[in-house]
Design an enzyme around this catalytic site. Structure first.
Site, PDB file in Angstrom:
ATOM      1  N   GLY A   1       0.804  -1.214   0.000  1.00 55.28           N
ATOM      2  CA  GLY A   1       0.000   0.000   0.000  1.00 55.28           C
ATOM      3  C   GLY A   1       0.839   1.268   0.000  1.00 55.28           C
ATOM      4  O   GLY A   1       0.550   2.223  -0.732  1.00 55.28           O
ATOM      5  N   THR A   2       1.880   1.288   0.801  1.00 55.38           N
ATOM      6  CA  THR A   2       2.711   2.495   0.904  1.00 55.38           C
ATOM      7  C   THR A   2       3.341   2.814  -0.446  1.00 55.38           C
ATOM      8  O   THR A   2       3.317   3.965  -0.897  1.00 55.38           O
ATOM      9  CB  THR A   2       3.808   2.299   1.977  1.00 55.38           C
ATOM     10  OG1 THR A   2       3.170   2.002   3.220  1.00 55.38           O
ATOM     11  CG2 THR A   2       4.668   3.536   2.112  1.00 55.38           C
TER      12      THR A   2
ATOM     13  N   CYS B   1       2.319   7.312  18.130  1.00 57.78           N
ATOM     14  CA  CYS B   1       3.236   7.577  19.231  1.00 57.78           C
ATOM     15  C   CYS B   1       4.620   7.878  18.664  1.00 57.78           C
ATOM     16  O   CYS B   1       5.231   7.041  18.021  1.00 57.78           O
ATOM     17  CB  CYS B   1       3.295   6.355  20.125  1.00 57.78           C
ATOM     18  SG  CYS B   1       4.324   6.576  21.565  1.00 57.78           S
TER      19      CYS B   1
ATOM     20  N   HIS C   1      -1.523  -7.637   2.800  1.00 59.22           N
ATOM     21  CA  HIS C   1      -1.457  -8.136   4.185  1.00 59.22           C
ATOM     22  C   HIS C   1      -2.606  -7.688   5.081  1.00 59.22           C
ATOM     23  O   HIS C   1      -2.694  -8.118   6.220  1.00 59.22           O
ATOM     24  CB  HIS C   1      -0.101  -7.775   4.813  1.00 59.22           C
ATOM     25  CG  HIS C   1       0.057  -6.345   5.208  1.00 59.22           C
ATOM     26  ND1 HIS C   1      -0.092  -5.925   6.506  1.00 59.22           N
ATOM     27  CD2 HIS C   1       0.358  -5.242   4.496  1.00 59.22           C
ATOM     28  CE1 HIS C   1       0.127  -4.626   6.573  1.00 59.22           C
ATOM     29  NE2 HIS C   1       0.395  -4.192   5.362  1.00 59.22           N
TER      30      HIS C   1
HETATM   31  C1  LIG Z   1      -1.972  -0.292   5.839  1.00 57.29           C
HETATM   32  C2  LIG Z   1      -2.380   0.837   4.990  1.00 57.29           C
HETATM   33  C3  LIG Z   1      -1.509   1.372   4.032  1.00 57.29           C
HETATM   34  C4  LIG Z   1      -0.089   0.893   3.875  1.00 57.29           C
HETATM   35  O1  LIG Z   1      -0.049  -0.365   3.282  1.00 57.29           O
HETATM   36  P1  LIG Z   1       1.259  -1.279   3.452  1.00 57.29           P
HETATM   37  O2  LIG Z   1       1.006  -2.440   2.567  1.00 57.29           O
HETATM   38  O3  LIG Z   1       1.321  -1.654   4.899  1.00 57.29           O
HETATM   39  O4  LIG Z   1       2.442  -0.471   3.035  1.00 57.29           O
HETATM   40  C5  LIG Z   1      -1.970   2.393   3.234  1.00 57.29           C
HETATM   41  N1  LIG Z   1      -3.230   2.858   3.359  1.00 57.29           N
HETATM   42  C6  LIG Z   1      -4.099   2.361   4.261  1.00 57.29           C
HETATM   43  C7  LIG Z   1      -5.475   2.898   4.315  1.00 57.29           C
HETATM   44  C8  LIG Z   1      -3.707   1.352   5.115  1.00 57.29           C
HETATM   45  O5  LIG Z   1      -4.554   0.877   6.014  1.00 57.29           O
END
Ligand SMILES: *Cc1c(COP(=O)(O)O)cnc(C)c1O
Length: 387
Positions: free
Chosen positions: A71-72, A326, A202
């Site tokens: 996602g990142t 945090c 994940h």
């Molecule tokens: C977890 C998350 C991400 C990041 O995804 P990763 O796969 O952990 O890098 C981005 N956006 C939202 C809304 C998320 O919940």
């Protein structure tokens, strides 16, 4: 009692069927998908099959789907990639106030270090953005609007189709972070009307480090990586074949379970929210009661720090998350809750319970038994409560 995991929005275990589907590509079928020999071809076939499956799941063409590390990376590629492409012609961005940091931080970087103008699209008390407000912010200099589909902290499901109507009239690109929505509600890029969409593995029982970015045919982006022609040069690097296979399998399973899981989680969430409110005074639900992904329950316990609730619950074997980030010991109230207009004392006492496939009513009953005395004890010690 086994420890209770109520932090499924942070991550989920990998489903056994997903592990099984991935195993051959970690062991015997280990070829590099770019190699021309039989090992490579075998890997390539699996990779493209996974791409087709995932593309069908979100209703796009396989050629519009790009594998990433999650996602990142997908969010960064969407925001930075479009901004760099339009730099000098369109130097303005609009992002939602409640975005994940993976969208907010690249947007802030572009604003602070690269000269882009940045507008933050505000939300109401339940986390919803208004198309009319978006229409006021978008100009002919806007390169990208980025608003998430389902919020990771509160579960708010944004009406993306209503927002993309605004941008489509003006030819501005629209990206949505669908990380929390994918596998929990229907994600259809055509119905949503988006140009770019991020997803990850994940959070839906797939492997960590796997994800994808949908880039609509014809949309141009500048890549962030250089070094090969993988993913049509938009995301070079040897493909994570096992990861792609795992992601496809995770979505296949999620698709089959989606309706049933939605119903089960709605029932469990409603039960939990009602019971907490019955048993504990001065509790608020953050986010809407409907139009939300049901497994996400974010509650503010007025007058106490979320971190202390979190630690007390952890000692009772209950794992959840505080809505606040945090940093070096100092707890900042969540930007999501502050954007929703929550008072700082409520935002500080926010706890996110995020349920998953393993969550049972018995587990919630255990939490409901442990929570009231914890809250009462912490409030008795709190200088913020009742003064
Ligand atoms: C977890 C998350 C991400 C990041 O995804 P990763 O796969 O952990 O890098 C981005 N956006 C939202 C809304 C998320 O919940």
């Amino acid at each position: 009692m086994e420890p209770i995991y109520l932090d499924n929005n942070a991550t989920t275990p990998v489903a056994p069927e997903v592990v099984e589907a991935m195993l051959p590509y970690l062991t015997t079928k280990y070829g590099n998908a770019s190699s021309v020999h039989s090992f490579g071809r075998e890997a390539k076939v699996a990779l493209e099959q996974a791409r087709e499956q995932i593309a069908a799941f979100i209703n796009c063409e396989p050629s519009e789907l790009y594998f990433t590390s999650g996602g990142t990376e997908s969010d960064n590629l969407a925001v930075l990639g479009t901004a760099y492409h339009y730099r000098g012609r369109r130097d303005h961005l609009v992002v939602g106030a409640t975005e994940h940091h993976a969208v907010l931080e690249p947007a802030e970087y572009l604003h602070c270090d690269e000269g882009f103008a940045l507008d933050i699209l505000p939300v109401d008390g339940d986390g919803f953005a208004s198309p009319d407000t978006l229409a006021e912010l978008v100009t002919d200099k806007t390169a990208l609007v980025s608003v998430m589909y389902a919020n990771n902290e509160t579960g708010t499901i944004q009406d993306i189709a209503a927002l993309t109507k605004v941008t489509r009239e003006t030819g501005v690109l629209f990206h949505t972070d669908a990380v929390q929505a994918t596998g929990k509600i229907t994600v259809d890029v055509k119905e949503l009307g988006v140009d770019l969409l991020s997803l990850t593995g994940h959070k839906i029982y797939g492997p960590k480090g796997t994800g994808a970015l949908f880039i609509r045919q014809g949309v141009k982006i500048t890549p962030l990586f250089y070094g090969g022609s993988h993913e049509k040069k938009r995301r070079p690097g040897t493909e994570n074949v096992a990861g792609a296979v795992g992601l496809a399998k995770a979505l296949e399973i999620a698709g089959k379970r989606m309706e049933q899981d939605f119903a089960t989680h709605t029932e469990l969430a409603n039960y939990f929210i009602d019971e907490v409110m019955k048993r504990i005074p001065d509790v608020h639900l953050n986010g809407p009661r409907t139009n939300r992904i049901p497994p996400t329950v974010n509650l503010s316990f007025t007058g106490i720090e979320g971190e202390s609730i979190l630690l007390s619950l952890d000692m009772e074997g209950i794992a959840c998350s505080s809505g606040s980030a945090c940093t070096s010991g100092a707890t900042e109230p969540s930007h999501v809750l502050i954007a929703m207009g929550k008072k700082s004392v409520d935002a500080q006492g926010a706890i996110r319970f995020s349920m998953g496939r393993s969550t049972t009513k018995e587990q919630l009953d255990y939490v409901l038994e442990k929570l009231p005395p914890i809250i009462q004890r912490l409030r008795e010690m709190s200088p913020m409560y009742g003064r």
